[in-house]
Write an enzyme that holds these catalytic residues in place. Structure first.
Site, PDB file in Angstrom:
ATOM      1  N   GLY A   1       0.856  -1.180   0.000  1.00 41.58           N
ATOM      2  CA  GLY A   1       0.000   0.000   0.000  1.00 41.58           C
ATOM      3  C   GLY A   1       0.890   1.226   0.000  1.00 41.58           C
TER       4      GLY A   1
ATOM      5  N   SER B   1       5.734  -5.343  -1.247  1.00 43.15           N
ATOM      6  CA  SER B   1       5.737  -3.933  -1.655  1.00 43.15           C
ATOM      7  C   SER B   1       6.119  -3.031  -0.490  1.00 43.15           C
ATOM      8  CB  SER B   1       4.368  -3.579  -2.241  1.00 43.15           C
ATOM      9  OG  SER B   1       4.362  -2.309  -2.815  1.00 43.15           O
TER      10      SER B   1
ATOM     11  N   GLU C   1       8.774  -7.140 -11.039  1.00 45.62           N
ATOM     12  CA  GLU C   1       7.550  -7.817 -10.647  1.00 45.62           C
ATOM     13  C   GLU C   1       7.699  -9.333 -10.725  1.00 45.62           C
ATOM     14  OE1 GLU C   1       6.485  -5.494  -9.101  1.00 45.62           O
ATOM     15  OE2 GLU C   1       4.503  -5.015  -9.911  1.00 45.62           O
TER      16      GLU C   1
END
Length: 241
Positions: free
Chosen positions: A86, A118, A190
């Site tokens: 987030g 993340s 990723e």
């Protein structure tokens, strides 16, 4: 330490955490209860439920730290800790407010597995200075968990050859960081992650690999499976303010 640090929590065309479930199972080992830190998001209950649904196939129960009367105590008693993604600034502000920076650091040093994705991966570093996020709030300090002596840049993207956007590339942003801080940065594309098991650190995940940035050196491509254990002995050369 036992760490799993994901660049991203959702892979294209797959469900939340699905691409990393085998690795999550391995890092959790015998732990069957996990404390989730949802502060990087706005809806803590919904976020925790999403994690619980994703980990149910592993037989792992999930509790949100936001439901605890004493979050720091909940961390100290946790079998494992997972900090979700987030906004990194919102996350770190809440971590400081609830006394969790030290609590998580000490619990993980004592042997509890730590998972991050993340923003949660950013928190494993000495500071959040290599996050990609907008500073929507102001934490009292940039100090994060410091589970590693170097920095990570999740969601790393290479500049397209025919780009029309004239802003700085991610590589240029990290070069700016290195102009002010002599600290290695591991950029994770990723689908990749870092796995630390004691004194061993390796790059895992897809074949996309990563990039190692150092001051005064050309960026170095890292392939999946690359042994990065030597980075664990790097000195931390900047403060946390």
């Amino acid at each position: 330490m036992n760490l799993l640090l994901l660049s991203n929590s959702t892979a294209p065309g797959r469900r939340y955490l699905d691409h990393a479930l085998d690795e999550i199972r391995d890092v959790l080992g015998a732990a069957r209860e996990l404390l989730f830190v949802p502060y990087a998001g706005a809806d803590h209950d919904r976020y925790t439920a999403q994690v619980a649904a994703a980990l149910k196939p592993l037989g792992v129960g999930v509790t949100g730290v936001h439901t605890a009367a004493d979050p720091a105590r909940a961390v100290r008693e946790a079998d494992a800790v997972f900090t979700g993604g987030g906004n990194s600034f919102r996350l770190l502000k809440a971590l400081h407010a609830h006394g969790l920076v030290t609590a998580v650091r000490e619990r993980v040093a004592a042997g509890a597995p730590y998972l991050g994705s993340s923003a949660g991966t950013n928190m494993a570093c000495p500071t959040l200075r290599t996050t990609n996020d907008m500073p929507i709030v102001q934490p009292p300090s940039f100090e994060s968990f410091g589970l590693l002596p170097f920095q990570i840049n999740p969601h790393y993207q290479d500049a397209p050859a025919d780009r029309t956007h004239m802003g700085e590339t991610r590589a240029e942003r990290l070069t700016e960081f290195l102009q002010e801080n002599d600290v290695p940065v591991v950029a994770l594309r990723e689908g990749t992650w870092l796995r630390r098991d004691g004194d061993r650190l390796a790059l895992g995940g897809t074949e996309a690999g990563g990039v190692l940035f150092r001051r005064g050196a050309e960026p170095r491509e890292l392939s999946t499976g690359h042994d990065l254990s030597a980075l664990l002995t790097e000195p931390v050369r900047f403060d946390h303010r």
